[in-house]
Every structure is written in C-alpha cells, then in structure tokens.
Design a protein around this motif. Structure first.
Motif, short mmCIF file in Angstrom:
data_model
loop_
_atom_site.label_atom_id
_atom_site.label_comp_id
_atom_site.label_asym_id
_atom_site.label_seq_id
_atom_site.Cartn_x
_atom_site.Cartn_y
_atom_site.Cartn_z
N GLN A 177 0.63 -1.21 0.01
CA GLN A 177 0.00 0.04 0.00
C GLN A 177 0.97 1.40 -0.01
N ILE A 178 1.96 1.27 0.79
CA ILE A 178 2.55 2.40 0.82
C ILE A 178 3.62 2.72 -0.25
N GLU A 179 4.16 1.74 -0.75
CA GLU A 179 4.80 1.74 -2.12
C GLU A 179 4.04 2.23 -3.36
N LYS A 180 2.49 1.41 -3.33
CA LYS A 180 1.73 2.18 -4.57
C LYS A 180 1.30 3.83 -4.19
N ALA A 181 1.39 4.17 -3.03
CA ALA A 181 1.00 5.41 -2.64
C ALA A 181 2.39 6.53 -3.11
N CYS A 182 3.44 5.97 -3.17
CA CYS A 182 4.62 6.78 -3.19
C CYS A 182 4.89 6.98 -4.74
N SER A 183 4.33 5.87 -5.70
CA SER A 183 4.57 5.67 -7.02
C SER A 183 3.53 6.26 -7.60
N SER A 184 2.57 7.05 -6.97
CA SER A 184 1.41 7.52 -7.66
C SER A 184 1.18 9.29 -7.44
N ALA A 185 0.54 9.79 -8.54
CA ALA A 185 0.25 11.33 -8.30
C ALA A 185 -1.16 11.39 -7.47
N MET A 186 -1.03 12.11 -6.80
CA MET A 186 -2.23 12.66 -5.81
C MET A 186 -3.31 13.44 -6.24
N LEU A 187 -4.30 13.36 -6.69
CA LEU A 187 -5.21 14.20 -7.32
C LEU A 187 -6.39 14.61 -6.15
N PHE A 188 -6.32 15.79 -5.82
CA PHE A 188 -7.39 16.21 -4.77
C PHE A 188 -8.60 16.96 -5.36
N LEU A 189 -9.81 16.32 -5.36
CA LEU A 189 -10.97 16.89 -5.94
C LEU A 189 -11.67 17.56 -4.86
N GLY A 190 -11.66 18.69 -4.70
CA GLY A 190 -12.20 19.62 -3.86
C GLY A 190 -13.53 20.35 -4.39
N SER A 191 -13.96 21.40 -3.74
CA SER A 191 -15.32 21.90 -4.17
C SER A 191 -14.96 22.99 -5.02
N GLY A 192 -14.06 22.86 -5.97
CA GLY A 192 -13.99 23.95 -7.19
C GLY A 192 -13.57 22.91 -8.40
N CYS A 194 -10.68 23.65 -10.30
CA CYS A 194 -9.42 23.44 -10.69
C CYS A 194 -8.60 23.04 -9.54
N CYS A 195 -7.51 21.89 -9.87
CA CYS A 195 -6.75 21.38 -8.91
C CYS A 195 -5.23 21.15 -9.50
N VAL A 196 -4.15 20.98 -8.51
CA VAL A 196 -2.94 21.04 -9.03
C VAL A 196 -2.34 19.68 -8.59
N VAL A 197 -1.59 18.96 -9.50
CA VAL A 197 -1.13 17.55 -9.31
C VAL A 197 0.35 17.67 -9.53
N LYS A 198 1.09 16.96 -8.70
CA LYS A 198 2.69 16.96 -8.96
C LYS A 198 3.00 15.47 -9.68
N VAL A 199 3.51 15.84 -10.78
CA VAL A 199 3.74 14.68 -11.66
C VAL A 199 5.04 14.04 -12.14
N ALA A 200 6.09 15.11 -11.71
CA ALA A 200 7.40 14.77 -11.92
C ALA A 200 8.45 15.61 -11.44
N LYS A 201 9.78 14.94 -10.97
CA LYS A 201 10.87 15.59 -10.65
C LYS A 201 11.71 15.95 -11.92
N LEU A 202 12.26 17.18 -11.76
CA LEU A 202 13.33 17.49 -12.89
C LEU A 202 14.58 16.89 -12.71
N SER A 203 14.85 16.02 -11.79
CA SER A 203 16.00 15.09 -11.74
C SER A 203 15.88 14.17 -12.99
N LEU A 204 14.79 13.62 -13.15
CA LEU A 204 14.51 12.60 -14.10
C LEU A 204 14.82 13.27 -15.39
N GLY A 205 15.02 12.16 -16.41
CA GLY A 205 15.41 12.71 -17.75
C GLY A 205 14.18 13.16 -18.51
N GLU A 206 14.34 13.66 -19.67
CA GLU A 206 13.41 14.44 -20.41
C GLU A 206 12.00 13.37 -20.93
#
Length: 350
Positions: A177-192, A194-206
């Motif tokens: 469960q913990i490894e699956k959460a670490c390898s996933s992007a978290m989508l927070f669907l609130g009451s609006g 628009c939402c922002v999701v972290k998708v990648a680190k710049l240390s990765l390749g292009e």
C-alpha cells in the motif's frame, strides 16, 4: 464516440506535452544562471493544472491515486522521510511497539510513527504543526482516524498538499500500500473546478518526465467524473514559471445554436422591442437637452442685460400672452374713464 474522442485527445496531447516539457526545461536552465547557489539543493517538481467544466458533486478530502511509471518518491533509492499516524485508542487493538516491529521486520520505508494521543497533546501549537509538516516528505495514516486529522493537523498540511494518505492497517500488505502511494500522483478533488497535481521531478530525464505527464493526463481523465467530457484543460508549469497549455477542450456551442433555432421569432421580436425602447429613450433625452439649452440661454441673456427697462420691453413684446393684453386694455379704459370724470367735475365747478 466517447472512446474515439478520448483517443484523439490523448494523441493530440503527446506532441504538446513534449514541446511544453522542452520549453520548461530550457526556461529552468536559463534561470539557474541568474539564481544564487544554495547550500542544500532541492529537487524541483513539475505541476499539472487540471481544469474541469463542472464542480464535482461529491468533493472528497482523501486524494485519488493516479499511477506513474516513474515514482516521485522512491524509498529504495531516495532518502525520503515518511511519517505514519496510528490509532492508539483502546478499541483499535494496535500499539506503537507492534507497528514498529512490523516496519522493521518487513523493511517498510517508514521513518517515524506518531500516535493519535501524542498528535493531540504535543502538536497543538501552530509552530509545532508547521515543523511537523516541513520535516517529512509524505504522510500516511490509519484509515480509521482519517476523519479526525483535518482538525488536528490544521491548514498547513492542506496548503502544502501533504494530507495523509489512508492505509488499511487491518490488512497485512502495508508495504504494498505504501509503495503504491509513493509511485502515484495525488489528485485532490475539492469543491472547485481547478486542482494542481505533482507529476514529475526535474532530476528525471526528459523522456521520463514526458511519460509521467502523459500517464497522469490519461489517468486523471479516467478518474474524473464524466471522464474526458468533464475535462476543460491541462496546463504544465514549474513553481515560478508560466503555465503552458497542453490540452484545451472545444467550447460547447451546440446548446446555444439549438436554443436560437427553436425560437427564431421570439429573438427577432425581442430585438425589435429593444430597438423601440432605445429610440424612445433617445427622443426623451433630446427633448431634455433642448430644454436645458434654452434655459441656459435665458440665464445668459438675463445676466448680459444691464438696464431694467430693456428687460421690461423684451418681456412686454415677446412674452406677454393674450390674457395679459386683455387685462392691460381694461386698465387703460378704466384710467380714461377716471380722467373724463375729473374733467366733468372741473367744468361743473367752473
């Protein structure tokens, strides 16, 4: 039709994602020369801005997990700091010692375990909550205490999108469960919309960044209510950069066209009524303006005239009505009668 639209949208975003990632990496390289070197270099993140057409009917506090091919936090390679909140109430049947033993035995990447009772007592001040939020990269919590955490943790966790991910501690697969959460992007669907999701680190390749972004776009479109039909746009950005468009849905003009086609006469009649009202108002305004101009002219003429006799002559010649003329004639005739009576009296006296 929905399937073809989704595949078409996915194909169209691939080239747009590649161009956007290249542009953002180029911008980051140009900015790195201008910035001062820091003692502790932090890995910068790439954000995906999701805009929906309609507000979700059932907003949720818990995030939706969107799988990524290249995880943001990899405990096996990165020295990530992970924290877990556990339920130590009597009915839970779990103790801190038992949890710590299982974490060590199964090599679960959790660095800190905090009991619910300790969270209530030791982390009441705002400063303590802020330090706790900044001390760890990701938080997990027992599924049973998730409803209690928003009041205990405060606004700082929600602002930094570090809301604890629920873990079912009744099951034995904690590590999975913990490894699956670490390898996933978290989508927070609130009451609006628009939402922002972290998708990648710049240390990765292009190439790896592009794969992450593409996987996040496709995954979010499948998780969101109404899927691609409810997605308005996707934008990519860094923390301090501009947001570059990656996908934009076409505006839905079908309903407007149908409404005009069903009631063509009513729209024409409405336009005619509006035009008539506008013309009527213009006429009223014109009359008012003429009256004001005449009034101003009268005041100027009165101010310019110097003698009271000229004013009387002007009023007598121009402004006396027929009634005034009749009254003046009657007065003159009365004066003549009086003069004649006086002459008669003089004659009789002589």
């Amino acid at each position: 039709m929905v399937g073809t639209a989704a595949t078409g949208a996915a194909m169209s975003t691939e080239t747009a994602v590649e161009k956007a990632v290249k542009a953002l990496l180029k911008w980051r390289d140009s900015q790195s020369h201008l910035q001062k070197p820091q003692l502790l270099m932090e890995d910068e993140l790439l954000y995906l801005i999701v805009s929906l057409k309609k507000i979700p009917q059932n907003p949720r506090v818990n995030p939706m997990k969107v799988p990524l091919p290249h995880p943001l936090i990899d405990p096996s390679t990165d020295p990530a700091e992970l924290c877990m909140f556990i339920d130590d109430r009597p009915k839970s049947g779990i103790t801190k010692d038992a949890v710590s033993k299982k974490i060590k035995a199964e090599n679960i990447p959790i660095t800190k375990v905090i009991k619910l009772s300790k969270l209530r007592t030791d982390y009441k001040p705002f400063e303590a909550k802020r330090k706790l939020c900044d001390s760890y990269d990701m938080f997990f919590a027992d599924k049973r205490i998730i409803p209690l955490l928003p009041r205990l943790l405060g606004k700082q966790f929600f602002k930094k999108k570090k809301i604890p991910v629920p873990v079912d501690l009744k099951h034995k697969n904690w590590k999975e469960q913990i490894e699956k959460a670490c390898s996933s992007a978290m989508l927070f669907l609130g009451s609006g919309t628009c939402c922002v999701v972290k998708v990648a680190k710049l240390s990765l390749g292009e190439k790896e960044i592009v794969e992450n972004v593409q996987a996040a776009i496709n995954g979010i479109a499948e998780v969101v209510p109404s899927k691609w039909g409810n997605v308005r746009s996707f934008h990519l950005k860094l923390l301090e950069s501009l947001a570059l468009p990656v996908y934009q849905a076409m505006p839905d003009l079908r309903l407007k066209i149908l409404a005009e086609a069903e009631h063509p006469t009513s729209s024409k009649e409405g336009k005619q009524e509006v035009e008539e009202d506008a013309s009527h108002q213009k006429k009223k305004k014109k009359k008012g303006r003429i009256h004001e101009v005449q009034y101003m002219d009268d005041e100027e003429n009165i101010n310019d005239s110097n003698s009271g006799a000229d004013i009387k002559d002007e009023i007598a010649t121009e402004d006396i009505s027929t009634k005034k003329k009749k009254s003046a004639l009657k007065k003159l005739s009365a004066i003549d009668m009086k003069i004649k009576d006086k002459k008669k009296k003089k004659r009789l006296a002589a």
